[in-house]
Design an enzyme around this catalytic site. Structure first.
Site, PDB file in Angstrom:
ATOM      1  CG  ASN A 161      37.825  51.659 116.256  1.00  0.00           C
ATOM      2  OD1 ASN A 161      38.758  52.256 116.632  1.00  0.00           O
ATOM      3  ND2 ASN A 161      36.885  52.028 115.865  1.00  0.00           N
TER       4      ASN A 161
ATOM      5  CG  HIS B 178      32.193  53.813 117.762  1.00  0.00           C
ATOM      6  ND1 HIS B 178      32.246  54.755 117.131  1.00  0.00           N
ATOM      7  CD2 HIS B 178      30.804  54.213 118.152  1.00  0.00           C
ATOM      8  CE1 HIS B 178      31.801  55.484 116.909  1.00  0.00           C
ATOM      9  NE2 HIS B 178      30.537  55.001 117.653  1.00  0.00           N
TER      10      HIS B 178
ATOM     11  N   GLY C 218      44.874  60.435 123.255  1.00  0.00           N
ATOM     12  CA  GLY C 218      45.611  59.039 123.852  1.00  0.00           C
ATOM     13  C   GLY C 218      45.308  58.548 125.028  1.00  0.00           C
ATOM     14  CB  SER C 219      42.546  59.188 127.689  1.00  0.00           C
ATOM     15  OG  SER C 219      41.097  58.896 126.997  1.00  0.00           O
ATOM     16  CG  ASN C 220      40.499  54.760 125.141  1.00  0.00           C
ATOM     17  OD1 ASN C 220      39.828  53.711 125.781  1.00  0.00           O
ATOM     18  ND2 ASN C 220      39.904  55.640 124.442  1.00  0.00           N
TER      19      ASN C 220
ATOM     20  CG  MET D  32      40.876  61.045 114.723  1.00  0.00           C
ATOM     21  SD  MET D  32      39.524  60.813 115.345  1.00  0.00           S
ATOM     22  CE  MET D  32      38.265  61.579 114.724  1.00  0.00           C
TER      23      MET D  32
HETATM   24  C1  GRF Z   1      37.421  57.385 122.205  1.00  0.00           C
HETATM   25  O1  GRF Z   1      36.167  57.922 122.911  1.00  0.00           O
HETATM   26  C2  GRF Z   1      37.144  56.243 121.563  1.00  0.00           C
HETATM   27  O2  GRF Z   1      36.249  55.560 121.627  1.00  0.00           O
HETATM   28  C3  GRF Z   1      37.159  56.998 120.019  1.00  0.00           C
HETATM   29  O3  GRF Z   1      37.838  57.940 120.127  1.00  0.00           O
HETATM   30  C4  GRF Z   1      38.390  58.703 121.451  1.00  0.00           C
HETATM   31  C5  GRF Z   1      39.701  58.588 121.626  1.00  0.00           C
HETATM   32  O4  GRF Z   1      39.942  59.158 122.846  1.00  0.00           O
HETATM   33  N1  GRF Z   1      37.530  56.035 118.984  1.00  0.00           N
HETATM   34  P1  GRF Z   1      41.387  58.940 123.359  1.00  0.00           P
HETATM   35  O5  GRF Z   1      42.442  59.663 122.163  1.00  0.00           O
HETATM   36  O6  GRF Z   1      41.814  57.675 123.539  1.00  0.00           O
HETATM   37  O7  GRF Z   1      41.586  59.906 124.693  1.00  0.00           O
END
Ligand code: GRF
Length: 210
Positions: free
Chosen positions: A101, A103, A16-18, A86
Protein backbone atom coordinates in the site's frame (compact mmCIF):
# COMPACT_ATOMS: atom_id res chain seq x y z
CA UNK A 1 14.84 -16.14 -24.42
CA UNK A 2 11.81 -14.32 -23.05
CA UNK A 3 11.06 -13.86 -19.38
CA UNK A 4 7.57 -14.68 -18.22
CA UNK A 5 5.34 -11.62 -17.86
CA UNK A 6 4.87 -10.56 -14.26
CA UNK A 7 1.25 -10.26 -13.18
CA UNK A 8 0.26 -7.20 -11.20
CA UNK A 9 -3.15 -6.35 -9.70
CA UNK A 10 -3.86 -2.75 -8.73
CA UNK A 11 -6.83 -2.12 -6.42
CA UNK A 12 -8.48 1.25 -5.84
CA UNK A 13 -11.79 2.76 -4.88
CA UNK A 14 -11.73 6.23 -6.39
CA UNK A 15 -9.67 8.61 -8.44
CA UNK A 16 -6.86 6.28 -9.53
CA UNK A 17 -4.05 8.76 -10.19
CA UNK A 18 -1.51 6.33 -8.68
CA UNK A 19 -2.90 3.53 -10.81
CA UNK A 20 -2.44 5.68 -13.91
CA UNK A 21 1.14 6.62 -12.97
CA UNK A 22 2.02 2.93 -12.49
CA UNK A 23 0.27 1.87 -15.70
CA UNK A 24 1.97 4.58 -17.77
CA UNK A 25 5.35 3.74 -16.26
CA UNK A 26 5.09 0.11 -17.34
CA UNK A 27 3.45 0.91 -20.67
CA UNK A 28 6.38 3.19 -21.45
CA UNK A 29 9.01 0.58 -20.64
CA UNK A 30 10.97 -1.25 -23.28
CA UNK A 31 9.19 -4.59 -23.02
CA UNK A 32 11.79 -7.09 -24.28
CA UNK A 33 9.69 -9.87 -22.77
CA UNK A 34 9.71 -8.17 -19.42
CA UNK A 35 6.48 -6.22 -19.56
CA UNK A 36 3.95 -6.37 -16.79
CA UNK A 37 0.44 -7.74 -17.17
CA UNK A 38 -1.74 -5.31 -15.20
CA UNK A 39 -5.30 -5.85 -13.95
CA UNK A 40 -7.17 -2.95 -12.37
CA UNK A 41 -9.72 -3.88 -9.68
CA UNK A 42 -12.20 -1.66 -7.91
CA UNK A 43 -14.73 -2.33 -5.19
CA UNK A 44 -16.70 0.71 -6.45
CA UNK A 45 -18.58 0.05 -9.66
CA UNK A 46 -18.39 3.54 -11.14
CA UNK A 47 -14.98 4.53 -9.73
CA UNK A 48 -12.86 6.76 -11.95
CA UNK A 49 -9.94 4.33 -11.61
CA UNK A 50 -11.89 1.90 -13.84
CA UNK A 51 -12.47 4.63 -16.43
CA UNK A 52 -8.73 5.39 -16.42
CA UNK A 53 -8.01 1.69 -17.00
CA UNK A 54 -10.45 1.57 -19.92
CA UNK A 55 -8.87 4.67 -21.44
CA UNK A 56 -5.42 3.09 -21.16
CA UNK A 57 -6.59 -0.24 -22.58
CA UNK A 58 -5.89 -2.10 -19.34
CA UNK A 59 -7.95 -5.05 -18.07
CA UNK A 60 -10.32 -3.88 -15.38
CA UNK A 61 -12.99 -5.33 -13.18
CA UNK A 62 -15.53 -4.29 -10.59
CA UNK A 63 -14.75 -6.60 -7.68
CA UNK A 64 -17.15 -6.29 -4.73
CA UNK A 65 -15.37 -6.48 -1.38
CA UNK A 66 -17.22 -9.68 -0.46
CA UNK A 67 -15.79 -11.43 -3.54
CA UNK A 68 -12.11 -10.75 -2.80
CA UNK A 69 -11.40 -14.10 -1.18
CA UNK A 70 -12.91 -16.07 -4.01
CA UNK A 71 -11.18 -13.93 -6.66
CA UNK A 72 -7.68 -14.09 -5.17
CA UNK A 73 -8.10 -17.82 -4.52
CA UNK A 74 -8.64 -18.35 -8.23
CA UNK A 75 -6.36 -15.66 -9.73
CA UNK A 76 -2.64 -15.56 -9.11
CA UNK A 77 -0.57 -12.38 -9.18
CA UNK A 78 3.08 -11.71 -8.48
CA UNK A 79 2.04 -8.67 -6.44
CA UNK A 80 -1.14 -6.85 -5.43
CA UNK A 81 -0.89 -3.08 -5.12
CA UNK A 82 -3.39 -1.00 -3.16
CA UNK A 83 -3.75 2.53 -4.48
CA UNK A 84 -6.51 4.41 -2.72
CA UNK A 85 -8.34 1.21 -1.75
CA UNK A 86 -10.77 2.33 0.93
CA UNK A 87 -11.53 -0.99 2.63
CA UNK A 88 -9.61 -3.03 5.20
CA UNK A 89 -8.64 -6.41 3.80
CA UNK A 90 -8.97 -9.27 6.31
CA UNK A 91 -6.16 -11.74 7.06
CA UNK A 92 -7.84 -14.51 5.08
CA UNK A 93 -7.55 -12.42 1.89
CA UNK A 94 -4.07 -11.11 2.73
CA UNK A 95 -2.83 -14.68 3.17
CA UNK A 96 -3.55 -15.36 -0.52
CA UNK A 97 -0.95 -13.01 -1.97
CA UNK A 98 1.61 -10.25 -1.32
CA UNK A 99 -0.12 -6.89 -0.84
CA UNK A 100 1.49 -3.45 -0.64
CA UNK A 101 0.00 0.00 0.00
CA UNK A 102 1.01 3.63 -0.37
CA UNK A 103 0.24 6.20 2.31
CA UNK A 104 0.73 9.98 2.04
CA UNK A 105 2.69 10.53 5.26
CA UNK A 106 5.86 9.28 6.91
CA UNK A 107 4.37 6.37 8.85
CA UNK A 108 3.93 5.75 11.71
CA UNK A 109 3.04 9.46 11.85
CA UNK A 110 -0.44 10.38 10.60
CA UNK A 111 -1.53 6.83 9.86
CA UNK A 112 -5.05 5.40 9.96
CA UNK A 113 -6.77 8.36 8.36
CA UNK A 114 -7.64 9.57 4.88
CA UNK A 115 -6.81 13.13 5.99
CA UNK A 116 -3.14 12.56 6.69
CA UNK A 117 -1.86 15.22 4.25
CA UNK A 118 -4.01 17.90 5.86
CA UNK A 119 -3.38 16.60 9.39
CA UNK A 120 0.38 16.78 8.89
CA UNK A 121 0.16 20.27 7.45
CA UNK A 122 -2.10 21.57 10.23
CA UNK A 123 0.08 19.95 12.89
CA UNK A 124 2.88 22.24 11.75
CA UNK A 125 5.42 19.52 11.03
CA UNK A 126 8.38 20.59 8.93
CA UNK A 127 8.67 17.29 7.12
CA UNK A 128 6.13 14.72 6.02
CA UNK A 129 6.23 12.48 2.96
CA UNK A 130 5.21 9.20 1.41
CA UNK A 131 5.43 5.62 2.70
CA UNK A 132 5.08 2.31 0.86
CA UNK A 133 4.50 -0.65 3.17
CA UNK A 134 3.37 -4.25 3.30
CA UNK A 135 -0.32 -4.57 4.09
CA UNK A 136 -1.56 -6.19 7.27
CA UNK A 137 -5.08 -6.12 8.68
CA UNK A 138 -3.86 -3.39 11.08
CA UNK A 139 -4.32 -0.25 8.99
CA UNK A 140 -1.06 1.46 7.93
CA UNK A 141 0.99 -0.69 10.34
CA UNK A 142 2.77 -3.15 8.07
CA UNK A 143 6.52 -3.20 7.62
CA UNK A 144 7.87 -0.21 5.73
CA UNK A 145 9.39 -0.86 2.29
CA UNK A 146 10.28 2.68 1.22
CA UNK A 147 9.79 6.27 2.36
CA UNK A 148 10.51 9.62 0.82
CA UNK A 149 10.31 12.99 2.58
CA UNK A 150 8.54 16.16 1.52
CA UNK A 151 9.64 19.29 3.36
CA UNK A 152 7.15 21.97 4.39
CA UNK A 153 8.99 25.18 3.85
CA UNK A 154 8.15 28.60 5.30
CA UNK A 155 5.15 30.13 3.58
CA UNK A 156 4.29 26.97 1.68
CA UNK A 157 0.61 26.79 0.76
CA UNK A 158 -1.36 23.64 1.55
CA UNK A 159 -2.20 23.03 -2.13
CA UNK A 160 1.47 23.17 -3.01
CA UNK A 161 2.32 20.67 -0.29
CA UNK A 162 -0.49 18.33 -1.34
CA UNK A 163 0.60 18.51 -4.97
CA UNK A 164 4.16 17.68 -4.04
CA UNK A 165 3.07 14.66 -1.97
CA UNK A 166 1.11 13.29 -4.93
CA UNK A 167 3.96 13.98 -7.35
CA UNK A 168 6.30 11.96 -5.13
CA UNK A 169 3.74 9.15 -4.85
CA UNK A 170 3.47 8.92 -8.62
CA UNK A 171 7.23 8.75 -8.99
CA UNK A 172 8.02 6.45 -6.08
CA UNK A 173 5.33 3.78 -6.40
CA UNK A 174 6.20 2.55 -9.92
CA UNK A 175 9.92 2.18 -9.28
CA UNK A 176 9.39 0.36 -5.99
CA UNK A 177 6.87 -1.97 -7.66
CA UNK A 178 9.32 -2.67 -10.45
CA UNK A 179 12.04 -3.63 -7.97
CA UNK A 180 9.69 -5.84 -5.97
CA UNK A 181 8.58 -7.61 -9.16
CA UNK A 182 12.22 -8.18 -10.04
CA UNK A 183 12.65 -9.56 -6.52
CA UNK A 184 15.66 -7.32 -6.05
CA UNK A 185 16.94 -6.04 -2.77
CA UNK A 186 17.35 -2.31 -3.17
CA UNK A 187 18.54 0.77 -1.43
CA UNK A 188 15.79 3.26 -2.09
CA UNK A 189 18.11 6.25 -2.05
CA UNK A 190 19.98 4.70 -4.95
CA UNK A 191 16.72 4.35 -6.87
CA UNK A 192 15.88 8.02 -6.57
CA UNK A 193 19.45 8.97 -7.41
CA UNK A 194 19.37 6.97 -10.64
CA UNK A 195 16.04 8.55 -11.54
CA UNK A 196 17.22 12.14 -11.23
CA UNK A 197 21.00 12.30 -11.62
CA UNK A 198 22.83 15.51 -10.84
CA UNK A 199 21.50 17.60 -13.71
CA UNK A 200 17.82 16.79 -13.53
CA UNK A 201 16.40 20.22 -12.70
CA UNK A 202 13.58 18.33 -10.97
CA UNK A 203 11.91 20.58 -8.38
CA UNK A 204 11.37 17.53 -6.13
CA UNK A 205 15.04 16.67 -6.10
CA UNK A 206 16.75 17.73 -2.91
CA UNK A 207 20.16 17.02 -4.40
CA UNK A 208 21.93 13.75 -4.91
CA UNK A 209 23.66 11.68 -2.27
CA UNK A 210 27.19 10.59 -2.91
C1 GRF B 1 -3.22 8.52 -2.35
O1 GRF B 1 -2.87 9.74 -1.75
C2 GRF B 1 -2.69 7.36 -1.56
O2 GRF B 1 -1.53 7.64 -0.87
C3 GRF B 1 -3.81 7.11 -0.57
O3 GRF B 1 -5.00 7.36 -1.28
C4 GRF B 1 -4.73 8.30 -2.33
C5 GRF B 1 -5.23 7.67 -3.59
O4 GRF B 1 -5.20 8.58 -4.66
N1 GRF B 1 -3.73 5.77 -0.04
P1 GRF B 1 -5.47 8.08 -6.14
O5 GRF B 1 -6.80 7.33 -6.14
O6 GRF B 1 -4.35 7.18 -6.53
O7 GRF B 1 -5.54 9.33 -6.96
Amino acid sequence: MTTQKKKLAIMGSGNGSNFEAIARYFQGKDTGGKCVDITCLSNVENAYILTRAQNLGIKNKFLPFSENFDYFSKNEFDLVVLAGYMKILPDEVLSLNKFINIHPSLLPAFGGTIHSIKDAFLAGVKVSGVTIHWVTSDVDCGEIIAQYPVFITAGMHFDEFEEEIHAIEHKLYPIVIEKLLEDKVFDFQDLMKSECGSKCGDSHCGGCHS
